[in-house]
Scaffold this motif. Structure first.
Motif, PDB file in Angstrom:
ATOM      1  N   ASP A 311      80.662 143.096  12.414  1.00 40.17           N
ATOM      2  CA  ASP A 311      81.087 142.550  13.711  1.00 40.17           C
ATOM      3  C   ASP A 311      82.595 142.703  13.866  1.00 40.17           C
ATOM      4  O   ASP A 311      83.090 143.033  14.961  1.00 40.17           O
ATOM      5  CB  ASP A 311      80.681 141.076  13.794  1.00 40.17           C
ATOM      6  N   ASN A 314      83.240 146.251  14.579  1.00 38.34           N
ATOM      7  CA  ASN A 314      82.822 146.547  15.948  1.00 38.34           C
ATOM      8  C   ASN A 314      83.891 146.077  16.937  1.00 38.34           C
ATOM      9  O   ASN A 314      84.260 146.801  17.881  1.00 38.34           O
ATOM     10  CB  ASN A 314      81.486 145.858  16.227  1.00 38.34           C
ATOM     11  N   ARG A 480      78.566 150.042  18.278  1.00 41.02           N
ATOM     12  CA  ARG A 480      77.897 148.884  18.853  1.00 41.02           C
ATOM     13  C   ARG A 480      76.382 148.978  18.648  1.00 41.02           C
ATOM     14  O   ARG A 480      75.713 147.992  18.313  1.00 41.02           O
ATOM     15  CB  ARG A 480      78.232 148.782  20.350  1.00 41.02           C
ATOM     16  N   GLU A 481      75.852 150.213  18.843  1.00 41.52           N
ATOM     17  CA  GLU A 481      74.417 150.410  18.607  1.00 41.52           C
ATOM     18  C   GLU A 481      74.070 150.192  17.128  1.00 41.52           C
ATOM     19  O   GLU A 481      73.052 149.584  16.784  1.00 41.52           O
ATOM     20  CB  GLU A 481      74.011 151.807  19.048  1.00 41.52           C
ATOM     21  N   HIS A 483      75.725 148.344  15.027  1.00 37.79           N
ATOM     22  CA  HIS A 483      75.855 146.929  14.710  1.00 37.79           C
ATOM     23  C   HIS A 483      74.609 146.149  15.171  1.00 37.79           C
ATOM     24  O   HIS A 483      74.125 145.267  14.467  1.00 37.79           O
ATOM     25  CB  HIS A 483      77.107 146.343  15.375  1.00 37.79           C
ATOM     26  N   ALA A 484      74.111 146.522  16.337  1.00 34.52           N
ATOM     27  CA  ALA A 484      72.894 145.872  16.828  1.00 34.52           C
ATOM     28  C   ALA A 484      71.730 146.144  15.863  1.00 34.52           C
ATOM     29  O   ALA A 484      70.936 145.246  15.543  1.00 34.52           O
ATOM     30  CB  ALA A 484      72.567 146.362  18.243  1.00 34.52           C
ATOM     31  N   SER A 488      69.660 143.480  13.543  1.00 34.38           N
ATOM     32  CA  SER A 488      68.186 143.443  13.516  1.00 34.38           C
ATOM     33  C   SER A 488      67.654 143.620  12.081  1.00 34.38           C
ATOM     34  O   SER A 488      66.707 142.935  11.659  1.00 34.38           O
ATOM     35  CB  SER A 488      67.634 144.536  14.429  1.00 34.38           C
TER      36      SER A 488
END
Length: 612
Positions: A311, A314, A480-481, A483-484, A488
């Motif tokens: 994070d 990011n 960002r993708e 990190h998402a 998950s």
């Protein structure tokens, strides 16, 4: 006075000299008289002799009198010598006199059956001691006291060997004891071993006492106005031969049973080996599962730090990208540290992926061991009827209980494993996917770090800066993708860790169950081994036991001997008929005064001759 003393001494001396000679002559004269009688008469010939011994007892079993009916089978008429110490003898065949001299009975017998009775002296003894006791409502009473009473009556009859008599009859004769009970007097009749039959309106209870056995015979009943007919006891030689029964079919069945027990023992042995392998496999699975659980817990615990670091990266990339877009001539020194941070994250992810790969390999080995052990448990279809038959076979009930319990536990373990097998398969696939995903993320971060590092090194003009600006913007969007996806992934790791805790608890419980199962099957195998050792020689043991029982009661080699004298020969049979006196109430008789009619001389004379 002196002369009288001398004469007295002379008389005494004379008596001392004469008396022995007189006694010897008396004995010789007795013997001579028997021989003289035999010599004077024609000698007869005896084929065989039977003796029927009658004994009357008091109601308590004490001996009252014994008399013997002797039955002689005479094949040549003449004088027959028989032996026995009788107080008196009576001819039961004809009116001829029987002479008895010092234990020898001289009989002038015709050809054919000859009967005579000999009353034994008071010193006579029966081969059995017989005692009878009577209780009324638990209190011992004499027969005289019991007569005419009401209440619960118990009659005890004891028979044992008479140590003062020849044991040959006690050891070879069967006793049959019979009581006849009037149903008007006795109700609710109970016995210990007696057989009850109807004889007319009465109930007859018969007991059998085997040779060479003491006995206690018990009869209980509720009595009203107690009276009892005499107890009858018959003693006959148990001389019949007992044929050996044909037990071939039975022994074949026993051999079949023994073979089945042997197969059962071998099957339990294989089951024991399989359960041991199963327990070893489950133990390895439990150890590997513990390592996997610890690894998942560590990864789950580290996921928070990994997400926080990602994070931060990011946000940093977003800030840098935004700053490069809106600023000119910014200091890029801090930016050069970014590739190193990304490389560290990538290395951590690669190490995690490698650890998961190693864990997956270990898990695969343990899982295959568990699967082989579980699949080795046989799926025999044993029905309730089969189990019932095993209980009825005479096998040790405790061992059979353990066998049934182990069989049920084995089927339960196999069924439980089949139910959770998909979960074990899912763990393997999940580990493979998670490891691949982490490897892919680590590779992506490594590529990004290398690209960023190269871009920073070559950035020396505005074009390069523009390219850097564009690249960082693209990196920020892609990260960002990433990190998402990382968030998950860590959420999935946490969920997997929590779920696996339950799975690991189940594996521990399974391990404990298989350990108990191994102990139980081990005990069962010891039991079936013991059962097989005890039954493998069962057919031979049965034959030996039957032969022993037959030998114990077979009296076919018994040869009859005389009861009254060992000098009697050619004895065909000896039987005993024994009876106690009846117990009767004392009836009060009313005296009747007879009126004697005066008769004349002629009337009295006619009466005298009419009596003859």
């Amino acid at each position: 006075m002196l002369m009288r003393k001398k004469r007295f001494m002379i008389v005494v001396l004379a008596l001392m000299l004469i008396l022995p000679a007189f006694l010897v002559d008396a004995n010789q004269s007795t013997s001579t008289s028997v021989e003289k009688v035999v010599a004077e008469k024609a000698e007869g010939e005896l084929a065989s002799k039977d003796e029927v011994v009658y004994a009357n007892l008091h109601a308590n079993g004490e001996l009252h009198e014994i008399y013997v009916v002797n039955i002689l089978e005479v094949i040549k008429a003449g004088t027959i010598l028989d032996y026995g110490k009788y107080s008196s003898v009576t001819n039961l065949t004809d009116l001829s006199e029987i002479e008895q001299v010092d234990g020898t009975v001289l009989i002038d017998a015709p050809e054919g059956k000859y009967y005579y009775q000999g009353n034994m002296k008071e010193s006579g003894q029966l081969p059995w001691d017989i005692k009878v006791s009577y209780l009324l409502d638990g209190t011992v009473l004499s027969p005289e006291e019991l007569a005419g009473k009401d209440g619960h009556v118990e009659i005890n009859i004891f028979t044992s060997a008479n140590e003062n008599a020849d044991r040959v009859f006690f050891e070879n004769y069967l006793l049959q004891v019979s009581l006849t009970l009037d149903p008007d007097i006795f109700r609710n009749i109970e016995t210990n071993d007696g057989m009850t039959v109807n004889v007319g309106k009465n109930k007859q209870i018969t007991f059998s006492v085997m040779p060479d056995r003491d006995a206690k015979l018990i009869i209980q009943a509720d009595a009203v106005d107690f009276e009892l007919q005499g107890i009858e006891i018959a003693a006959i030689p148990m001389s019949m031969s007992i044929d050996t029964p044909d037990i071939d079919e039975m022994t074949e069945d026993m051999k079949t049973l023994t073979s089945a027990i042997k197969e059962l023992n071998e099957g339990v042995g294989k089951l024991n080996d399989g359960v041991t392998e199963l327990n070893d496999g489950v133990t390895s699975l439990r150890n590997g599962s513990k390592q996997y659980q610890d690894g998942m817990t560590s990864i789950s615990d580290a996921s928070g730090e990994l997400v926080d670091a990602s994070d931060a990266i990011n946000e940093a990339l977003a800030t840098i990208s935004h700053s490069l877009t809106n600023s000119e001539g910014m200091d890029l020194t801090e930016l050069k540290n970014l590739p190193g941070g990304l490389s560290q994250i990538a290395n951590g992810l690669n190490e995690t992926a490698n650890g998961l790969s190693t864990l997956r390999e270990n898990y695969t080995v343990v899982y295959q061991t568990l699967d082989s052990a579980i699949m080795a448990i046989p799926q025999y279809q044993i029905t309730e009827q089969d189990i019932h038959g095993l209980y009825q076979s005479g096998a040790n009930k405790v061992v059979v209980d353990q066998l049934v319990e182990t069989y049920t536990a084995a089927l339960t373990a196999r069924a439980t494993y089949s139910a959770v097998k998909e979960g074990f398969d899912a763990v393997h696939v999940t580990l493979q996917k998670v490891s691949g995903a982490i490897n892919e993320m680590g590779g992506s971060l490594t590529s990004i770090a290398n690209g960023l590092s190269s871009s920073l090194e070559n950035m020396d003009d505005e074009n390069s800066f523009a390219q850097l600006q564009e690249g960082l913007e693209t990196l920020a969007i892609n990260y960002r993708e990433f990190h998402a996806g990382l968030v998950s992934y860590t959420g999935g790791v946490g969920q997997l860790s929590n779920s696996y805790n339950e799975l690991h608890a189940g594996i521990i419980e399974l391990s404990g169950g298989t350990a108990e199962l191994e102990d139980g099957v081990g005990e069962l195998y010891d039991g079936t081994n013991e059962l097989y050792d005890a039954t493998k020689d069962l057919p031979d043991q049965m034959q030996e036991e039957i032969d022993s029982m037959i030998a114990e009661y077979d009296r076919s080699d018994f040869e009859a001997v005389s009861f009254v004298s060992s000098e009697n020969e050619k004895i065909n049979s000896v039987q005993f008929v024994i009876k106690t006196e009846s117990i009767k109430k004392v009836e009060l008789e009313t005296s009747k005064i007879e009126v004697v009619e005066e008769k004349g001389f002629w009337a009295r004379l006619v009466q005298l001759f009419s009596r003859g």
